[in-house]
Design a protein around this motif. Structure first.
Motif: not given
Length: 232
Positions: A141-152
């Motif tokens: 979840t942390l990786l998904a946020y840093l790579n995708e969720g943050l920019y979205a």
């Protein structure tokens, strides 16, 4: 085996990451100031461990540690870089033990710190997505946020910001002025620094009054003279 994301976080991330691809995207994204920047891609360090740490040679273990350290520095990951360097400075057995048990813990702590850093000057959507990732606490979840969720989430925050338009500049209303004349030194309406005329013109009234008094006196003398001539 990777941990599973909780259903609650999947719902939250689905709101900010519509149709997110399985792998992290590369290319430009938005920073906290809504400026276009190159994304920092956080790799899954577990995928770099392609050797059996129990049976690998000391050279293979050291080469693996160097590869991980290079990736950690490229991602500017906190916590993990000094810990990994300390392992490299120790014995081969210490390095092997760190890669097996110490690195996963240090990497997890580094990911949480990296997520927390994104909250600086963050908008509503970024705060919600980061909070959900931290609350879930799963590495994926942390990786998904840093790579995708943050920019979205940043894209949503930047799109919802009001468009700043230049404020209307107040323009001074031009006041018509007239040139001064001998009879009106300050121009019409008392312009030119003189006091505005608010009452009747005293000079004009005095002139009219004097004329009336003169006419009255002349009339009185003419009438008196006529009466004197009639009596005689």
């Amino acid at each position: 085996m990777r941990w599973k994301m909780s259903a609650g976080v999947l719902v939250v991330l689905a709101l900010v990451i519509p149709a997110a691809p399985a792998m992290a995207q590369t290319g430009p994204g938005l920073d906290a100031a809504c400026q276009t920047v190159e994304r920092t891609v956080f790799k899954d360090l577990r995928e770099l461990v392609t050797i059996d740490l129990d049976t690998a040679t000391d050279t293979e273990v050291r080469v693996l540690a160097d590869q991980i350290l290079a990736e950690v520095k490229a991602e500017s990951l906190p916590v993990l870089s000094p810990a990994l360097q300390e392992g490299l400075d120790g014995t081969e057995d210490d390095l092997r033990a760190f890669l097996k048990t110490g690195m996963p813990k240090a990497w997890y702590a580094a990911l949480r710190v990296s997520v927390t850093r994104t909250l600086v000057d963050a908008g509503t959507h970024v705060k919600a997505a980061a909070g959900a990732a931290l609350d879930d606490g799963d590495t994926d979840t942390l990786l998904a946020y840093l790579n995708e969720g943050l920019y979205a989430a940043r894209a949503l925050d930047c799109a919802s910001e009001p468009t700043t338009t230049p404020s209307a500049t107040a323009t001074a209303t031009s006041i018509p002025t007239t040139s001064a004349s001998p009879g009106n030194p300050g121009g019409e309406g008392g312009e030119g620094g003189g006091l505005p005329v608010t009452g009747a013109n005293i000079g004009a009234l005095a002139g009219v009054g004097g004329a009336l008094l003169l006419l009255g006196g002349v009339g009185y003398l003419i009438g008196r003279r006529r009466r004197s001539t009639f009596v005689a």
